[in-house]
Design a protein around this motif. Sequence first.
Motif, mmCIF file in Angstrom:
data_model
loop_
_atom_site.group_PDB
_atom_site.id
_atom_site.type_symbol
_atom_site.label_atom_id
_atom_site.label_comp_id
_atom_site.label_asym_id
_atom_site.label_seq_id
_atom_site.Cartn_x
_atom_site.Cartn_y
_atom_site.Cartn_z
ATOM 1 N N GLN A 252 -5.833 -8.210 -1.943
ATOM 2 C CA GLN A 252 -4.562 -7.697 -2.464
ATOM 3 C C GLN A 252 -4.785 -6.430 -3.280
ATOM 4 O O GLN A 252 -3.990 -5.491 -3.206
ATOM 5 N N ALA A 253 -5.869 -6.420 -4.047
ATOM 6 C CA ALA A 253 -6.181 -5.219 -4.830
ATOM 7 C C ALA A 253 -6.390 -4.036 -3.889
ATOM 8 O O ALA A 253 -5.872 -2.946 -4.123
ATOM 9 N N ALA A 254 -7.132 -4.260 -2.804
ATOM 10 C CA ALA A 254 -7.383 -3.177 -1.848
ATOM 11 C C ALA A 254 -6.071 -2.673 -1.257
ATOM 12 O O ALA A 254 -5.870 -1.467 -1.116
ATOM 13 N N GLN A 255 -5.162 -3.608 -0.940
ATOM 14 C CA GLN A 255 -3.887 -3.188 -0.354
ATOM 15 C C GLN A 255 -3.066 -2.385 -1.349
ATOM 16 O O GLN A 255 -2.457 -1.385 -0.990
ATOM 17 N N SER A 256 -3.061 -2.833 -2.607
ATOM 18 C CA SER A 256 -2.263 -2.081 -3.581
ATOM 19 C C SER A 256 -2.880 -0.703 -3.839
ATOM 20 O O SER A 256 -2.207 0.194 -4.310
ATOM 21 N N LEU A 257 -4.165 -0.549 -3.500
ATOM 22 C CA LEU A 257 -4.802 0.766 -3.634
ATOM 23 C C LEU A 257 -4.612 1.615 -2.380
ATOM 24 O O LEU A 257 -5.172 2.707 -2.276
ATOM 25 N N GLY A 258 -3.853 1.108 -1.421
ATOM 26 C CA GLY A 258 -3.496 1.921 -0.270
ATOM 27 C C GLY A 258 -4.206 1.582 1.021
ATOM 28 O O GLY A 258 -4.026 2.273 2.019
ATOM 29 N N ALA A 259 -5.041 0.537 1.032
ATOM 30 C CA ALA A 259 -5.796 0.220 2.241
ATOM 31 C C ALA A 259 -4.914 -0.505 3.255
ATOM 32 O O ALA A 259 -4.110 -1.361 2.892
ATOM 33 N N THR A 260 -5.086 -0.162 4.534
ATOM 34 C CA THR A 260 -4.396 -0.894 5.590
ATOM 35 C C THR A 260 -5.121 -2.222 5.807
ATOM 36 O O THR A 260 -6.192 -2.451 5.255
ATOM 37 N N PHE B 215 -5.267 -7.458 -11.979
ATOM 38 C CA PHE B 215 -5.170 -8.908 -11.904
ATOM 39 C C PHE B 215 -5.795 -9.568 -13.129
ATOM 40 O O PHE B 215 -6.680 -9.009 -13.769
ATOM 41 N N GLU C 16 -7.504 -12.176 -3.949
ATOM 42 C CA GLU C 16 -7.175 -11.124 -4.919
ATOM 43 C C GLU C 16 -7.843 -9.796 -4.595
ATOM 44 O O GLU C 16 -7.215 -8.749 -4.742
ATOM 45 N N GLN C 17 -9.110 -9.836 -4.156
ATOM 46 C CA GLN C 17 -9.774 -8.575 -3.818
ATOM 47 C C GLN C 17 -9.034 -7.875 -2.686
ATOM 48 O O GLN C 17 -8.868 -6.657 -2.688
ATOM 49 N N ARG D 264 -13.755 -2.992 4.711
ATOM 50 C CA ARG D 264 -14.390 -2.569 3.460
ATOM 51 C C ARG D 264 -14.525 -3.693 2.440
ATOM 52 O O ARG D 264 -15.386 -3.633 1.566
ATOM 53 N N ILE D 265 -13.649 -4.691 2.483
ATOM 54 C CA ILE D 265 -13.662 -5.731 1.450
ATOM 55 C C ILE D 265 -14.017 -7.108 2.017
ATOM 56 O O ILE D 265 -14.982 -7.736 1.596
ATOM 57 N N ARG E 229 0.802 -1.219 0.000
ATOM 58 C CA ARG E 229 0.000 0.000 0.000
ATOM 59 C C ARG E 229 0.837 1.272 0.000
ATOM 60 O O ARG E 229 0.332 2.354 -0.279
#
Lengths: 333, 270
Positions: free
Chosen positions: B169-177, A80, B166-167, B184-185, A72
Amino acid sequence: MSIEVTGVSKRFGDFVALQDVSVSIPSGQLTALLGPSGGGKSTLLRIIAGLEYADAGTVGIEGLDATALPARKRGVGFVFQHYAAFKHLTVRRNIAFGLEIRKRPKDEIRRRVDELLALVHLEQFAERLPAQLSGGQRQRMALARALAVEPKVLLLDEPFGALDAKVRKELREWLRRLHDEVHVTTVFVTHDQEEALEVADEIVVVNEGRVEQIGTPDQLYDEPANDFVMRFLGPVTQLGDLLVRPHDVALSPGADDPDAVAGRVARVVRVGFEVRVEVSTGEQVVLATLTRTEFLRLGVGVGATVSVRVVPGAPVVAVPGSVVRSGLEVPAR
Amino acid sequence: MGRGRGPGRWVARAIVTAYLVLLVAWPLWLVAQHTIADGLDGLRGIVDDPDVVHALRLTVVVAVVSVVLNTVFGVGISLLVVRYAFPGKRLLNALLDVPLSVSPIVVGLALVLVYGGRSGWFGPALESAGLQVIFSTPGIILATTFVALPLVIREVVPVLEEIGTEQEQAAQSLGATAAQTFRRITLPAIRWGVTYGVVLSLARSLGEFGAVKVVSGNVLGETRTATLVVEEKYLNFDQGGAYATAFLLALVAVACIVVVSIIRPKEGPR
């Protein structure tokens, strides 16, 4: 250099996914990581993104050492293969996710999401759920979601792998145009050489955990570093101890060319505009692809004797483990 | 099974229906019938009895507390089991089924051995610190929580496995802690699994009898729960009271399940 990978190694149990890999990826370009499945290219991408950590080596992003940073904090956008859409959120909320996390003001989020919806042509789908979109639409949404946070680099893991052939082709052309518009440093993983050759500015060929070659599509096609790259980027045939592209094999009637290998036409297959001629030289079968016009001018049929040679200046690679001999030394029959 | 055609399908349906009616629906219906056979006197009788009211209230408190505990720990354990690899994971997985396979009365006895005020492992220490577990509300909560432990986990684990990572990981790469990603996910994705687990746990907790009987001491007006009231009244030939209390218990449990199956969204295409 935008992404600097140095000496990265990664194992999963006994399986060596990456072995001392070093790659520099230039800013603002569209780079493909190309290679067969299980070759380590996705692992490399996930290590750059921080979704996986290397056992050894370092990752730098825009001059910053990111080796130990969590995903993050890396400022990367990740797309993906299977979209990873947030199923309970609308398209609009999916795209807004990263901005909401960053607590941007509401009207700014709204404006930015509207821009992105227009960029990926999903304006009329803003209030739908991902389940109501096609695969291609979902992937465009995922791309907009990744771009929303203005990442320093955009990483795409087999982004079109789950789509059918027609949509895949459309989307990759669209990705190329999008990149020319947005100019964010982009790295995408693919096992499809045609996709890489068509879209990428630069290609990194990854196989069995190592980098085989880095170069532009032209360099890779015209000056393959080894037989693997030669084989992976397109069809090859073997003449003597040399690997050569079938369209770089020239045929002439009769056996009187002293610089060529003589052989007998074993099979002729016509596929549309292209004619595939298999020539048996006694010890091997050489494949030559000609255009229909070339074949008609040649004027031979199955059973005819022909001379086979490599077009001068065409890229050739020695078959590993063999001593390179010239075609002359192959006994002509 | 006739591949969905012909009389075989109808025979199969009839057998299943008869089985469920004879085993579940008819007996439950008879409880309801007995309760309202003499009008609402039976129900009024138990509602007017302060000891029964106390027992009902105790049951509700115990059930709510143990459902909260089982939900929090159940979701946590599910995440641990699905998302992380660690030595002893298979053992932990097997252990999670123990509460379902061991008789509740054994659970009760085991808890007495650990928390008993006079001779248990922790019991005397806790008691001198002013906390009585066995023959008191904490013990009842403990026993009920133990018995209903696997229900949330068994509902949540398959959902977690299905949604994959994957969801997240996507959230983390978007900056989520990690916390933002969970709230949220992950949580919205597993909400129906959690809801169903909560309902099953609630129904199970309201109806727990064996383990509670051992650890509660069954003191009238203090540690007697609703199920113990049913037994007491039944043994004392107060069948009307027994059926009325049983009816209330069954009603709440069945209502929970019916409500959830109505509001639960149909499994759509993914």
